[in-house]
Design a protein around this motif. Structure first.
Motif, mmCIF file in Angstrom:
data_model
loop_
_atom_site.group_PDB
_atom_site.id
_atom_site.type_symbol
_atom_site.label_atom_id
_atom_site.label_comp_id
_atom_site.label_asym_id
_atom_site.label_seq_id
_atom_site.Cartn_x
_atom_site.Cartn_y
_atom_site.Cartn_z
ATOM 1 N N LEU A 61 0.833 -1.199 0.000
ATOM 2 C CA LEU A 61 0.000 0.000 0.000
ATOM 3 C C LEU A 61 0.871 1.252 0.000
ATOM 4 O O LEU A 61 1.764 1.407 0.837
ATOM 5 C CB LEU A 61 -0.916 0.001 1.233
ATOM 6 C CG LEU A 61 -1.891 1.176 1.360
ATOM 7 C CD1 LEU A 61 -2.855 1.217 0.186
ATOM 8 C CD2 LEU A 61 -2.662 1.083 2.686
ATOM 9 N N GLU A 78 3.601 2.622 -9.832
ATOM 10 C CA GLU A 78 3.630 1.355 -10.568
ATOM 11 C C GLU A 78 5.039 1.025 -11.065
ATOM 12 O O GLU A 78 5.440 -0.140 -11.083
ATOM 13 C CB GLU A 78 2.639 1.416 -11.732
ATOM 14 C CG GLU A 78 2.542 0.144 -12.562
ATOM 15 C CD GLU A 78 1.992 -1.057 -11.793
ATOM 16 O OE1 GLU A 78 2.133 -2.180 -12.301
ATOM 17 O OE2 GLU A 78 1.426 -0.876 -10.681
ATOM 18 N N ALA A 103 1.157 -2.404 -7.036
ATOM 19 C CA ALA A 103 0.874 -1.730 -5.772
ATOM 20 C C ALA A 103 -0.558 -1.199 -5.720
ATOM 21 O O ALA A 103 -1.176 -0.882 -6.737
ATOM 22 C CB ALA A 103 1.849 -0.571 -5.557
ATOM 23 N N THR A 104 -1.062 -1.102 -4.487
ATOM 24 C CA THR A 104 -2.325 -0.433 -4.198
ATOM 25 C C THR A 104 -2.011 0.966 -3.695
ATOM 26 O O THR A 104 -1.021 1.167 -2.983
ATOM 27 C CB THR A 104 -3.112 -1.205 -3.125
ATOM 28 O OG1 THR A 104 -3.405 -2.525 -3.617
ATOM 29 C CG2 THR A 104 -4.411 -0.507 -2.761
ATOM 30 N N THR A 105 -2.832 1.945 -4.060
ATOM 31 C CA THR A 105 -2.598 3.314 -3.590
ATOM 32 C C THR A 105 -3.846 3.867 -2.929
ATOM 33 O O THR A 105 -4.966 3.600 -3.373
ATOM 34 C CB THR A 105 -2.193 4.258 -4.740
ATOM 35 O OG1 THR A 105 -3.243 4.306 -5.702
ATOM 36 C CG2 THR A 105 -0.917 3.806 -5.408
ATOM 37 N N ALA A 108 -8.321 -1.139 1.232
ATOM 38 C CA ALA A 108 -7.193 -1.882 0.672
ATOM 39 C C ALA A 108 -7.522 -3.365 0.546
ATOM 40 O O ALA A 108 -7.153 -4.021 -0.439
ATOM 41 C CB ALA A 108 -5.949 -1.678 1.530
ATOM 42 N N VAL A 130 -9.676 -3.946 -2.530
ATOM 43 C CA VAL A 130 -8.910 -3.875 -3.773
ATOM 44 C C VAL A 130 -7.999 -5.084 -3.936
ATOM 45 O O VAL A 130 -7.804 -5.582 -5.054
ATOM 46 C CB VAL A 130 -8.121 -2.552 -3.820
ATOM 47 C CG1 VAL A 130 -7.154 -2.525 -4.980
ATOM 48 C CG2 VAL A 130 -9.086 -1.377 -3.901
ATOM 49 N N GLU A 131 -7.436 -5.568 -2.840
ATOM 50 C CA GLU A 131 -6.603 -6.764 -2.935
ATOM 51 C C GLU A 131 -7.438 -7.968 -3.371
ATOM 52 O O GLU A 131 -6.979 -8.807 -4.143
ATOM 53 C CB GLU A 131 -5.925 -7.049 -1.592
ATOM 54 C CG GLU A 131 -4.826 -6.065 -1.235
ATOM 55 C CD GLU A 131 -3.703 -6.033 -2.255
ATOM 56 O OE1 GLU A 131 -3.357 -7.092 -2.812
ATOM 57 O OE2 GLU A 131 -3.179 -4.935 -2.522
ATOM 58 N N PRO A 184 -8.818 -6.655 -7.824
ATOM 59 C CA PRO A 184 -7.935 -5.603 -8.343
ATOM 60 C C PRO A 184 -8.578 -4.671 -9.354
ATOM 61 O O PRO A 184 -7.982 -3.652 -9.718
ATOM 62 C CB PRO A 184 -6.782 -6.395 -8.983
ATOM 63 C CG PRO A 184 -6.805 -7.722 -8.303
ATOM 64 C CD PRO A 184 -8.253 -7.996 -8.051
ATOM 65 N N VAL A 191 -9.109 4.606 -3.184
ATOM 66 C CA VAL A 191 -8.177 3.483 -3.068
ATOM 67 C C VAL A 191 -8.365 2.599 -4.292
ATOM 68 O O VAL A 191 -9.492 2.245 -4.647
ATOM 69 C CB VAL A 191 -8.401 2.680 -1.769
ATOM 70 C CG1 VAL A 191 -7.424 1.510 -1.687
ATOM 71 C CG2 VAL A 191 -8.254 3.579 -0.538
ATOM 72 N N TRP A 192 -7.234 2.257 -4.935
ATOM 73 C CA TRP A 192 -7.269 1.422 -6.142
ATOM 74 C C TRP A 192 -5.877 0.882 -6.430
ATOM 75 O O TRP A 192 -4.890 1.315 -5.836
ATOM 76 C CB TRP A 192 -7.773 2.206 -7.345
ATOM 77 C CG TRP A 192 -7.170 3.578 -7.492
ATOM 78 C CD1 TRP A 192 -5.856 3.936 -7.424
ATOM 79 C CD2 TRP A 192 -7.891 4.797 -7.721
ATOM 80 N NE1 TRP A 192 -5.699 5.281 -7.608
ATOM 81 C CE2 TRP A 192 -6.929 5.841 -7.790
ATOM 82 C CE3 TRP A 192 -9.236 5.096 -7.907
ATOM 83 C CZ2 TRP A 192 -7.299 7.166 -8.023
ATOM 84 C CZ3 TRP A 192 -9.589 6.411 -8.128
ATOM 85 C CH2 TRP A 192 -8.637 7.431 -8.184
ATOM 86 N N LYS A 193 -5.816 -0.059 -7.341
ATOM 87 C CA LYS A 193 -4.538 -0.499 -7.869
ATOM 88 C C LYS A 193 -4.012 0.581 -8.815
ATOM 89 O O LYS A 193 -4.749 1.096 -9.660
ATOM 90 C CB LYS A 193 -4.686 -1.819 -8.631
ATOM 91 C CG LYS A 193 -4.940 -3.042 -7.761
ATOM 92 C CD LYS A 193 -3.697 -3.423 -6.980
ATOM 93 C CE LYS A 193 -3.910 -4.710 -6.190
ATOM 94 N NZ LYS A 193 -2.700 -5.073 -5.401
#
Length: 359
Positions: free
Chosen positions: A2, A98, A104-106, A129, A132-133, A136, A202-204
């Motif tokens: 993250l 990236e 990565a997740t942001t 998070a 999103v995990e 994705p 929050v997203w990839k």
């Protein structure tokens, strides 16, 4: 892993004269003992270390930002040569993340909001998070339960309830709505189906880049060309060249209104976007006549005022009501509270009036 992306733009108009072009509100100590951007970085620190934190700011504010955030690697504070709204900011940050950490997740968040308590924010970040995990392709936004028919915020209409990660309700997003008029805002509040759009996502990183490529390919191409030069002598020229031609558009319009897999969390924290000086009435304990004051201030038979003064510069208010009085450096603002919506236009006119040195 993250990463945190802190959006730290701004032109320093709504908190003039305390804020200036090279000192927008996130660099000010408006509430508490640290600046707003320092508080934002501290808020994510328990779950995201400095080496995974990024700040996108204005080029003329980058050095001051580095001074305020000495624990952050200097190359992770990136200055934009001109403002291009949040889509460019989000896209550039995602490309940089990236490249550094593929997959990565942001979490993307503004630098100038007041959020309390921190633990409720962290629970929301962990929940987003985790969503999103698990998926994705998901884009998660934070929805603030409205407590009044506010016309100054965008809204999010919720759809079906999906789950309760970390005990926080997660809904599918039905649609995003622009800032409404008063009657529409009252309807939104009455239905109970709408949230304020807090501008936290929050997203990839890869997912938002792919979405920009689908919906704004020219913007995505420019971002890619800039990101490839980070850390090289070509970076200053590349960002200057590409930003000059980039579309100026918010991420909501560029992607979120078109994306299919968008979720909203009904977050459990209190939120204040600190939009202008009137926000201090909710953030600073008032005196017995409703005055919110900071610095050396003397009030006599005055009520419901917001008064701010630099240390060593007394402001005395006698027999006045509903005023905003702000003394900072070589400028002083005196305004009725109900006129603050016009402050930005007034500040933008300083240069033509011969006061460009006060911007």
């Amino acid at each position: 892993m993250l990463h945190a992306v802190i959006m730290a733009g701004g032109s320093g108009t709504r908190f003039w004269p305390k804020s200036r072009r090279n000192r927008p509100k996130q660099l000010l100590r408006l509430v508490g003992d640290s600046t707003m951007i320092q508080q934002t970085l501290s808020r994510v620190a328990p779950i995201i270390p400095p080496e995974r934190c990024w700040v996108i700011t204005g080029e003329d504010q980058a050095e001051a930002t580095r001074e305020q955030l000495p624990g952050l690697p200097a190359d992770q504070i990136v200055g934009e040569p001109c403002p291009r709204d949040t889509a460019a900011c989000v896209g550039l940050a995602a490309a940089l993340v990236e490249r550094r950490d593929p997959g990565a997740t942001t979490i993307v968040l503004p630098a100038d909001h007041v959020i309390q308590p921190t633990e409720a924010f962290l629970a929301s970040a962990r929940a987003a998070a985790a969503i999103v995990e698990a998926d994705p392709t998901a884009f998660v936004t934070f929805g603030i339960a409205p407590n009044r028919p506010e016309t100054g915020y965008g809204y999010i209409e919720r759809g079906e309830l999906l789950s309760h990660p970390e005990g926080i309700p997660q809904y599918r997003v039905e649609r995003f709505r622009e800032k409404p008029d008063r009657a529409t805002a009252e309807q939104f509040l009455a239905t109970g189906r709408f949230f304020w759009n807090g501008g936290i996502f929050v997203w990839k990183a890869r997912a938002i880049l792919e979405a920009l490529q689908r919906h704004r390919p020219a913007l995505a191409g420019a971002i890619d060309r800039v990101s490839k030069t980070l850390g090289t002598p070509e970076f200053p020229g590349a960002i200057e060249r590409e930003y000059a031609t980039m579309e100026k558009v918010p991420i909501d319009k560029a992607v979120m209104e078109h994306a299919e897999n968008v979720r909203v969390l009904e977050v459990p924290f209190s939120w204040n976007d600190v939009g202008d000086w009137r926000a201090l009435t909710a953030l600073v304990p008032p005196d017995d006549r409703g005055n919110a004051v900071q610095g050396p201030v003397l009030t006599v038979e005055s009520s419901n005022c917001i008064i701010v003064a630099d240390e060593g510069k007394l402001v005395a208010a006698l027999g006045v009501d509903d005023l905003v009085i702000v003394q900072s450096g070589n400028a002083t603002l005196v305004a009725r509270k109900d006129q603050l919506d016009r402050l930005k236009a007034m500040v933008e006119g300083l240069e033509s009036a011969g006061f460009g040195d006060l911007l």
